[in-house]
Design a protein around this motif. Structure first.
Motif, PDB file in Angstrom:
ATOM      1  N   LEU A  24       0.830  -1.205   0.000  1.00  0.00           N
ATOM      2  CA  LEU A  24       0.000   0.000   0.000  1.00  0.00           C
ATOM      3  C   LEU A  24       0.857   1.244   0.000  1.00  0.00           C
ATOM      4  N   GLY A  25       1.929   1.235   0.761  1.00  0.00           N
ATOM      5  CA  GLY A  25       2.827   2.388   0.807  1.00  0.00           C
ATOM      6  C   GLY A  25       3.458   2.653  -0.545  1.00  0.00           C
ATOM      7  N   LEU A  26       3.870   1.610  -1.238  1.00  0.00           N
ATOM      8  CA  LEU A  26       4.460   1.780  -2.556  1.00  0.00           C
ATOM      9  C   LEU A  26       3.427   2.292  -3.546  1.00  0.00           C
ATOM     10  N   ALA A  27       2.209   1.788  -3.458  1.00  0.00           N
ATOM     11  CA  ALA A  27       1.164   2.243  -4.370  1.00  0.00           C
ATOM     12  C   ALA A  27       0.852   3.713  -4.153  1.00  0.00           C
ATOM     13  N   ALA A  28       0.853   4.169  -2.916  1.00  0.00           N
ATOM     14  CA  ALA A  28       0.553   5.569  -2.620  1.00  0.00           C
ATOM     15  C   ALA A  28       1.623   6.502  -3.157  1.00  0.00           C
ATOM     16  N   CYS A  29       2.851   6.026  -3.259  1.00  0.00           N
ATOM     17  CA  CYS A  29       3.947   6.870  -3.728  1.00  0.00           C
ATOM     18  C   CYS A  29       4.231   6.694  -5.210  1.00  0.00           C
ATOM     19  N   SER A  30       3.431   5.904  -5.900  1.00  0.00           N
ATOM     20  CA  SER A  30       3.675   5.701  -7.323  1.00  0.00           C
ATOM     21  C   SER A  30       3.311   6.963  -8.082  1.00  0.00           C
ATOM     22  N   GLY A  31       3.736   7.042  -9.312  1.00  0.00           N
ATOM     23  CA  GLY A  31       3.484   8.215 -10.132  1.00  0.00           C
ATOM     24  C   GLY A  31       2.154   8.169 -10.835  1.00  0.00           C
ATOM     25  N   GLY A  32       1.221   7.376 -10.376  1.00  0.00           N
ATOM     26  CA  GLY A  32      -0.080   7.242 -11.021  1.00  0.00           C
ATOM     27  C   GLY A  32      -0.908   8.494 -10.896  1.00  0.00           C
ATOM     28  N   SER A  33      -2.055   8.471 -11.523  1.00  0.00           N
ATOM     29  CA  SER A  33      -2.898   9.656 -11.541  1.00  0.00           C
ATOM     30  C   SER A  33      -3.806   9.750 -10.330  1.00  0.00           C
ATOM     31  N   GLY A  34      -3.717   8.809  -9.416  1.00  0.00           N
ATOM     32  CA  GLY A  34      -4.536   8.884  -8.220  1.00  0.00           C
ATOM     33  C   GLY A  34      -6.003   8.658  -8.490  1.00  0.00           C
ATOM     34  N   GLY A  35      -6.302   7.970  -9.573  1.00  0.00           N
ATOM     35  CA  GLY A  35      -7.687   7.627  -9.852  1.00  0.00           C
ATOM     36  C   GLY A  35      -8.410   8.619 -10.724  1.00  0.00           C
ATOM     37  N   GLY A  36      -7.774   9.708 -11.125  1.00  0.00           N
ATOM     38  CA  GLY A  36      -8.434  10.684 -11.955  1.00  0.00           C
ATOM     39  C   GLY A  36      -8.341  10.312 -13.420  1.00  0.00           C
ATOM     40  N   GLY A  37      -8.857  11.170 -14.265  1.00  0.00           N
ATOM     41  CA  GLY A  37      -8.777  10.971 -15.694  1.00  0.00           C
ATOM     42  C   GLY A  37      -7.440  11.475 -16.208  1.00  0.00           C
ATOM     43  N   PRO A  38      -7.416  11.980 -17.439  1.00  0.00           N
ATOM     44  CA  PRO A  38      -6.173  12.466 -18.002  1.00  0.00           C
ATOM     45  C   PRO A  38      -5.657  13.671 -17.209  1.00  0.00           C
ATOM     46  N   ALA A  39      -4.357  13.912 -17.297  1.00  0.00           N
ATOM     47  CA  ALA A  39      -3.723  14.975 -16.520  1.00  0.00           C
ATOM     48  C   ALA A  39      -4.308  16.345 -16.832  1.00  0.00           C
ATOM     49  N   ALA A  40      -4.670  16.578 -18.062  1.00  0.00           N
ATOM     50  CA  ALA A  40      -5.253  17.860 -18.455  1.00  0.00           C
ATOM     51  C   ALA A  40      -6.058  17.619 -19.719  1.00  0.00           C
ATOM     52  N   PRO A  41      -7.018  18.483 -19.997  1.00  0.00           N
ATOM     53  CA  PRO A  41      -7.791  18.309 -21.224  1.00  0.00           C
ATOM     54  C   PRO A  41      -6.872  18.337 -22.445  1.00  0.00           C
ATOM     55  N   THR A  42      -7.146  17.478 -23.415  1.00  0.00           N
ATOM     56  CA  THR A  42      -6.366  17.440 -24.644  1.00  0.00           C
ATOM     57  C   THR A  42      -7.070  18.183 -25.773  1.00  0.00           C
ATOM     58  N   ALA A  43      -8.272  18.659 -25.486  1.00  0.00           N
ATOM     59  CA  ALA A  43      -9.065  19.461 -26.417  1.00  0.00           C
ATOM     60  C   ALA A  43      -9.923  20.399 -25.573  1.00  0.00           C
ATOM     61  N   PRO A  44     -10.472  21.446 -26.185  1.00  0.00           N
ATOM     62  CA  PRO A  44     -11.332  22.335 -25.409  1.00  0.00           C
ATOM     63  C   PRO A  44     -12.481  21.570 -24.766  1.00  0.00           C
TER      64      PRO A  44
END
Length: 141
Positions: A24-44
């Protein structure tokens, strides 16, 4: 005896009990998105009504991973709400302060600047505009 040391029953049980916790500790520190969608919109993307963001305030649009703020002069600013420390989706806006659920980094929703470590890099700024009473953010907005 063969000269090899054997683990005691207590040692084996202790190791078995700690293995899931370490995972669990390793999963919390991974570089994943934390359950969200894409990092930022790719289109308006249309976020909501222009009236949702008051002067001097901010609004978090979790489904799009965007936070929008409005300055006292009425201008809008938008930032990705993905933490720059470990890539977690930020889901908490307190006034104009974004608080990351993973490690407690805090960001100013009006500037994108880091207010509290462990993050050291500001949030990514996005293009934003008001169109026909709606807030639109992302490339080409």
């Amino acid at each position: 005896m063969s000269g090899r040391t054997t683990a005691s029953r207590r040692t084996v049980l202790r190791g078995a009990a700690l293995t899931p916790v370490a995972g669990l500790g390793l999963a919390a520190c991974s570089g994943g998105s934390g359950g969200g969608g894409p990092a930022a919109p790719t289109a308006p993307v249309v976020l909501g009504a222009e009236s949702e963001v008051a002067k001097g305030g901010a609004q978090l649009y979790q489904d799009q991973n965007v936070v929008v703020s409005r300055a006292g002069n009425g201008s809008l600013k938008a930032f990705s709400s993905i933490c720059t420390h470990a890539g977690c989706a930020i889901n908490n806006l307190e006034g104009t302060t974004l608080v990351c659920p993973c490690h407690g980094s805090e960001f100013d929703a009006t500037t994108g600047m880091v207010l509290r470590a462990p993050a050291t890099v500001p949030l990514d700024e996005l293009s934003v505009e008001a169109k026909d009473g709606k807030i639109v953010a992302g490339p080409g907005a």
